[in-house]
Each structure stands twice: as structure tokens, then as C-alpha cells.
Design an enzyme around this catalytic site. Structure first.
Site, mmCIF file in Angstrom:
data_model
loop_
_atom_site.group_PDB
_atom_site.id
_atom_site.type_symbol
_atom_site.label_atom_id
_atom_site.label_comp_id
_atom_site.label_asym_id
_atom_site.label_seq_id
_atom_site.Cartn_x
_atom_site.Cartn_y
_atom_site.Cartn_z
ATOM 1 N N LYS A 75 9.943 -50.703 -23.652
ATOM 2 C CA LYS A 75 11.013 -50.458 -22.656
ATOM 3 C C LYS A 75 10.940 -49.034 -22.097
ATOM 4 C CE LYS A 75 15.858 -49.171 -22.824
ATOM 5 N NZ LYS A 75 15.902 -47.824 -23.299
ATOM 6 N N ASN A 76 10.845 -48.048 -22.973
ATOM 7 C CA ASN A 76 10.928 -46.672 -22.478
ATOM 8 C C ASN A 76 9.669 -46.209 -21.752
ATOM 9 O OD1 ASN A 76 13.574 -46.511 -23.198
ATOM 10 N ND2 ASN A 76 13.233 -45.372 -25.097
ATOM 11 N N CYS A 90 23.215 -45.636 -21.931
ATOM 12 C CA CYS A 90 24.026 -45.698 -23.152
ATOM 13 C C CYS A 90 24.843 -44.431 -23.317
ATOM 14 C CB CYS A 90 23.108 -45.864 -24.365
ATOM 15 S SG CYS A 90 22.356 -47.491 -24.473
ATOM 16 N N ARG A 148 24.572 -36.104 -22.139
ATOM 17 C CA ARG A 148 23.134 -36.279 -21.880
ATOM 18 C C ARG A 148 22.786 -35.544 -20.584
ATOM 19 N NH1 ARG A 148 21.454 -42.500 -22.846
ATOM 20 N NH2 ARG A 148 19.403 -41.573 -23.123
ATOM 21 N N ASP A 207 16.409 -43.503 -31.963
ATOM 22 C CA ASP A 207 16.660 -44.901 -31.573
ATOM 23 C C ASP A 207 16.631 -45.862 -32.764
ATOM 24 O OD1 ASP A 207 16.806 -43.977 -29.015
ATOM 25 O OD2 ASP A 207 14.773 -44.540 -28.475
ATOM 26 N N ARG A 251 19.577 -55.109 -22.263
ATOM 27 C CA ARG A 251 18.870 -54.061 -21.511
ATOM 28 C C ARG A 251 17.539 -53.731 -22.164
ATOM 29 N NH1 ARG A 251 21.832 -48.952 -21.446
ATOM 30 N NH2 ARG A 251 19.714 -48.410 -20.927
HETATM 31 N N1 EPU Z 1 18.531 -32.777 -23.085
HETATM 32 C C1 EPU Z 1 19.064 -31.657 -22.504
HETATM 33 N N2 EPU Z 1 18.756 -31.402 -21.201
HETATM 34 C C2 EPU Z 1 17.930 -32.201 -20.479
HETATM 35 C C3 EPU Z 1 17.393 -33.342 -21.091
HETATM 36 C C4 EPU Z 1 17.710 -33.612 -22.401
HETATM 37 O O1 EPU Z 1 19.820 -30.904 -23.118
HETATM 38 O O2 EPU Z 1 17.680 -31.903 -19.302
HETATM 39 C C5 EPU Z 1 18.837 -33.078 -24.508
HETATM 40 C C6 EPU Z 1 19.551 -34.418 -24.684
HETATM 41 O O3 EPU Z 1 20.947 -34.280 -24.511
HETATM 42 C C7 EPU Z 1 19.146 -34.797 -26.098
HETATM 43 C C8 EPU Z 1 17.719 -34.244 -26.200
HETATM 44 O O4 EPU Z 1 17.602 -33.250 -25.173
HETATM 45 O O5 EPU Z 1 19.958 -34.130 -27.022
HETATM 46 C C9 EPU Z 1 16.623 -35.252 -26.022
HETATM 47 O O6 EPU Z 1 16.846 -35.998 -24.837
HETATM 48 P P1 EPU Z 1 15.665 -36.671 -24.004
HETATM 49 O O7 EPU Z 1 15.648 -36.092 -22.646
HETATM 50 O O8 EPU Z 1 14.404 -36.619 -24.801
HETATM 51 O O9 EPU Z 1 16.192 -38.135 -23.914
HETATM 52 P P2 EPU Z 1 16.041 -39.123 -22.690
HETATM 53 O O10 EPU Z 1 14.730 -38.889 -22.029
HETATM 54 O O11 EPU Z 1 17.240 -39.107 -21.837
HETATM 55 C C10 EPU Z 1 14.791 -40.964 -24.014
HETATM 56 C C11 EPU Z 1 14.993 -42.421 -24.270
HETATM 57 C C12 EPU Z 1 16.138 -42.624 -25.257
HETATM 58 C C13 EPU Z 1 15.820 -41.859 -26.538
HETATM 59 C C14 EPU Z 1 15.565 -40.372 -26.217
HETATM 60 C C15 EPU Z 1 15.142 -39.562 -27.412
HETATM 61 C C16 EPU Z 1 14.393 -43.382 -22.156
HETATM 62 C C17 EPU Z 1 14.825 -44.063 -20.916
HETATM 63 N N3 EPU Z 1 15.327 -43.073 -23.018
HETATM 64 O O12 EPU Z 1 16.005 -40.497 -23.439
HETATM 65 O O13 EPU Z 1 16.153 -44.001 -25.539
HETATM 66 O O14 EPU Z 1 16.911 -41.960 -27.418
HETATM 67 O O15 EPU Z 1 14.505 -40.281 -25.236
HETATM 68 O O16 EPU Z 1 13.981 -40.066 -27.954
HETATM 69 O O17 EPU Z 1 13.210 -43.146 -22.367
HETATM 70 C C18 EPU Z 1 17.095 -46.042 -26.194
HETATM 71 O O18 EPU Z 1 16.007 -46.566 -25.952
HETATM 72 O O19 EPU Z 1 18.027 -46.638 -26.810
HETATM 73 C C19 EPU Z 1 17.327 -44.671 -25.754
HETATM 74 C C20 EPU Z 1 18.540 -44.140 -25.643
#
Ligand code: EPU
Length: 428
Positions: A22-23, A116, A121, A304, A396
Site C-alpha cells: 500500500k505505502n 488516519c 502529522r 504500523d 483503505r
Molecule cells: N513529520 C514531521 N514533519 C514532516 C513529516 C513528518 O514532523 O514534514 C513527523 C511525523 O509527525 C512523524 C514522523 O515525522 O512523527 C514520521 O512521519 P513520516 O513522514 O515518516 O510518515 P508519513 O510519510 O506521513 C508513512 C506511512 C505511514 C507510516 C509512517 C511511518 C504512507 C502513506 N504512510 O507516513 O503509514 O506510519 O510513514 O512509517 O506511506 C499506515 O500505513 O497505516 C500508515 C499510517
């Protein structure tokens, strides 16, 4: 609207095949915007996040043709159509339209993403990257406006290791002029998958999968064919289910190296796991022992899988401390597990689980995708029937979950909710 029923206590046996990640899928689809001709992606999971992104690609003028799990996307007629509202609000990954549209059109208007609710975030690191490349970024009435006369390669140090920011900056940088270096980049397998697609399109990327990614901008990206990697989180979820309620379960289409942190922890708990090249064989363990978990960026323990593992820990002997360092508030499943008789306290960013307890079936709600997975794990081991609402979250991210679990011998089914139940659910 449907709800899900799980009759606990039936042993799981047999083989389950893991779907495409998915991701990765949610980044690969927006990445196709950058090509000038048809991109073919094989193995996309049939989940609602993929459907939403395909519809968004069509909204900006793309042609999307599906043939089973293979999708053909023709991006040649896409335009920089603003997407301030609507489907972009449905999922977090719509933020990849920012990087991809900025890369191709040098402008984009994208509504702030949904997804979610796991606590705050922010997307400040994505924006820091776009600005370093020369874009002007403003937030106007809940939509992000991005404009650049020209994108120029830059050295970008991420203050937070972020999957989304790493991929988004890669998407914007592949067609920028000159060299971009992303430092303190995330190293998740999905980042390598996106870099592989972009490289097949003609991008010049080195170091994906390490914490320094170097990109040399090119003028043109062309169509290509790409096969998606298997979903390590789906594989991990079935591995946890097998550890919870399995007799002998074979997980097929998995890259075991992607799950090293989970497999190490399950082995510490006493679970028997045999690793093949693309398979995992999980056999029962008489007794499970508690372990402490701290979620970390890859290759650390994935946030996750924290929620589904919490449910398994209710069955283990001793006290477990599960700390989420990525999303400190990712504990909405805990109240629901307590309804099922779990003994869990939340203190700050940690859940403290005392076991073993016998879970009891109850009416519970999935507040997010992995909370849903956690409740299904709990339902499989509980006495009696567990009734789960909030299936739109589960749909999802998990392809054919009911069918896959039924094939493994679980007693699990969906029922339509009555109008009265839907009204009660929406008001709760
Ligand atoms: N963060 C910041 N600033 C940013 C971006 C992130 O402070 O600009 C913080 C976030 O708040 C968090 C950490 O950095 O504390 C990591 O966030 P990341 O950006 O890595 O998460 P994401 O890219 O929004 C993806 C996955 C999530 C998974 C996280 C962590 C996707 C679409 N989503 O989210 O997946 O939990 O990486 O591995 O790829 C799920 O599949 O259930 C899911 C939520």
C-alpha cells in the site's frame, strides 16, 4: 456501510498470499504524473486508497486502464488542475501530488491531506524541501499552493526522518536542474521502490535505501513498466495473526529482510518462524513471553505494526511496554482492547500490557487502519464474537481481508449495517 464479525478461537491453517505494498502504491501512482507516456504498474493492491488515487489521476486528465492487478496510466494529457478539496482529503498520501505536479508542471494546488488520525502529522519537512528547490509555498484556506519559475537542485537536510518528505522531495527533484542531495533521508523499502520506478522512467537517483540520496535532474521522463514490492505491513499483520491463533500458516510473497525487527521480537516471544526466500512459515508456540517494543524509523520496529502486536501481547506472560516514538498518540485501539478485557494502561507515549488475559468478544470500533488490524487480531483470539465498525479504515489498506482470513479457516464475515445503526455510529 458494513460491520465485521469475528468468531474467536478457530485455529488458522494454510497459506496466505501478501498483496502489493500500500505505502508504495500510494506513491507510485502519483509518480506516474512525471512521465510523458504510458506507465504500467503490476501488482497494485485492490484497496480503496489505490482507487482514490486512480480517480485523482483521472481528475487531472490522466487515462487509467485496469486489467486485474495491472494498471496502465497514460499521463500525457494531464494538466495542473487544482485539487483543493474532494478526494485529496480522503487520504494522507494525496500529498505526493504536490511533489509530482510541482516536478512536472512547476505548480500545484493541493488540499491539505487527510488520512488516519494518529496525532499531529505535520508536512513542514516536505515544504522545506520544495522551498529549497526554489518553489514558493503558501497555505491558502486549507490548500497548499506551490509555484516555481524553475526548480533547481539543492542540498536538503531533513530535521525529522520522514518517509513522505523523502519521497515527495525525490518526486520534485528528478526533473529539477542540477543536483539534489537529501540528507537524513528515510530508508524504508517503499522509498527504494519509488526510486526504482523513477529510474526506469529515466531519472538519475543514487543512494535510495540509505540516509543520503543523490539525484541528478533530467529533462524528460518516459513511460515504463514496474512491479510493486510486497506489502511488509500486511505480511507482518498476518504473521502476528498466525502467532496469535495459528497452527501452521505459510505467508507467501514476502521479503523476510523487510520484517527483521518484527521477526526478531516474535522469536523473543517464543514464536517459531522459518524463513524461506519469499515465504515465512509460522508454527505454534505453547507459551508466549512478553517483550518490550519501541517503534523506530526503518529498519527499526515499524509503528504500523505496533497496534496489531499490542493485541498479541495480551496473550503473553508478563508485562510489556510498547513505546511509539513515531506517533506518540497512536493508541486509540487501547480503549477498544480494554472493552475486550485487556489489561492495558497508557502512560505518555507508552502502553503497558499485563498478560496473559483471556479476551472476550465485544462491540468495538476501528478508529484507524492499523487499529482495525489490531481489533481483528484480538477478535481471532477472543472468546465469543467481536463486532467491528469503522471498516472504511480497514478497506483503505488490506486487500480482501475477509476472504484471506476465511481461507485460513477463520470464522469472519461482514454484514450491512441497518439505517438506525449507521445513524447511531455517525452520531457517536
Ligand atoms: N513529520 C514531521 N514533519 C514532516 C513529516 C513528518 O514532523 O514534514 C513527523 C511525523 O509527525 C512523524 C514522523 O515525522 O512523527 C514520521 O512521519 P513520516 O513522514 O515518516 O510518515 P508519513 O510519510 O506521513 C508513512 C506511512 C505511514 C507510516 C509512517 C511511518 C504512507 C502513506 N504512510 O507516513 O503509514 O506510519 O510513514 O512509517 O506511506 C499506515 O500505513 O497505516 C500508515 C499510517
Amino acid at each position: 456501510m458494513q460491520k465485521l464479525f469475528v468468531q474467536g478461537g478457530t485455529p488458522l491453517n494454510g497459506k496466505v498470499r501478501v498483496s502489493g505494498a500500500k505505502n508504495s502504491a500510494v506513491a507510485l501512482l502519483p509518480a506516474t504524473i512525471l512521465a510523458d507516456s504510458k506507465v504500467i504498474i503490476e501488482g497494485l493492491p485492490d484497496i480503496s486508497d489505490v482507487e482514490t488515487l486512480e480517480a485523482l489521476l483521472e481528475e487531472i486528465g490522466g487515462t487509467v486502464e485496469k486489467n486485474g492487478q495491472t494498471v496502465h496510466i497514460d499521463p500525457s494529457r494531464m494538466t495542473a488542475m487544482p485539487l483543493p478539496n474532494g478526494k485529496v482529503k480522503k487520504l494522507r498520501a494525496s500529498y505526493y501530488f504536490m511533489g509530482a505536479m510541482l516536478g512536472r508542471f512547476k505548480k500545484a494546488v493541493i488540499g491539505l491531506p487527510g488520512g488516519c488520525h494518529l496525532g499531529p502529522r505535520p508536512i513542514d519537512q516536505h515544504i522545506k524541501g520544495f522551498e529549497a528547490l526554489g518553489a514558493k509555498v503558501t497555505n491558502e484556506q486549507g490548500a497548499i499552493y506551490l509555484r516555481a519559475d524553475e526548480l533547481k537542485g539543492a542540498r536538503i537536510y531533513l530535521d525529522v526522518v520522514s518517509v513522505g518528505a523523502t519521497i515527495n522531495i525525490m518526486l520534485a527533484a528528478v526533473k529539477a536542474t542540477g543536483k539534489t542531495v537529501i540528507e537524513n533521508a528515510a530508508r524504508e523499502p517503499e522509498i527504494i521502490d519509488v526510486a526504482t520506478l523513477l529510474t526506469s522512467m529515466g531519472a538519475k537517483i543514487k543512494g535510495a535505501g540509505t540516509d543520503v540520496i543523490r539525484i541528478e535532474g533530467v529533462d524528460q521522463l518516459t513511460g515504463c513498466m514496474h512491479t510493486i514490492i510486497p506489502d511488509r505491513i500486511e505480511a507482518g499483520t498476518y504473521t502476528i495473526m498466525a502467532a496469535a491463533q495459528g497452527e501452521k500458516v505459510l505467508i507467501d510473497n514476502v521479503i523476510p529482510q523487510h520484517l527483521e525487527s518484527l521477526l526478531a521480537k516474535l522469536r523473543e516471544m517464543g514464536v517459531n518462524i522459518e524463513e524461506g526466500e519469499e515465504q515465512l512459515l509460522i508454527t505454534p508456540s505453547k507459551k508466549l513471553t512478553s517483550v518490550d517494543i519501541k517503534t523506530l524509523v526503518y529498519p527499526g520496529f515499524p509503528t504500523d505494526l505496533q497496534q496489531p502486536l499490542t493485541s498479541l501481547l495480551t496473550k503473553a506472560e508478563g508485562t510489556a511496554v510498547v513505546t511509539d516514538t513515531i506517533y506518540s498518540a497512536r493508541f486509540k485501539h487501547i480503549d477498544e482492547l480494554r472493552r475486550m478485557n485487556a489489561q492495558i494502561k497508557v502512560e505518555g507515549s507508552s502502553a503497558i500490557i499485563s498478560g496473559p488475559v483471556k479476551l472476550q468478544g465485544a462491540k468495538v470500533n476501528a478508529s484507524d487502519l492499523r487499529a482495525g488490524a489490531a481489533l481483528i487480531v484480538a477478535g481471532l483470539i477472543a472468546d465469543g464474537v467481536t463486532e467491528i465498525t469503522g471498516l472504511e479504515h480497514i478497506d483503505r489498506g488490506y486487500e480482501q481481508l475477509t476472504e484471506k482470513l476465511t481461507n485460513l479457516g477463520a470464522v469472519i464475515w461482514r454484514e450491512e449495517m441497518t439505517e438506525q445503526e449507521i445513524e447511531q455510529f455517525q452520531n457517536s
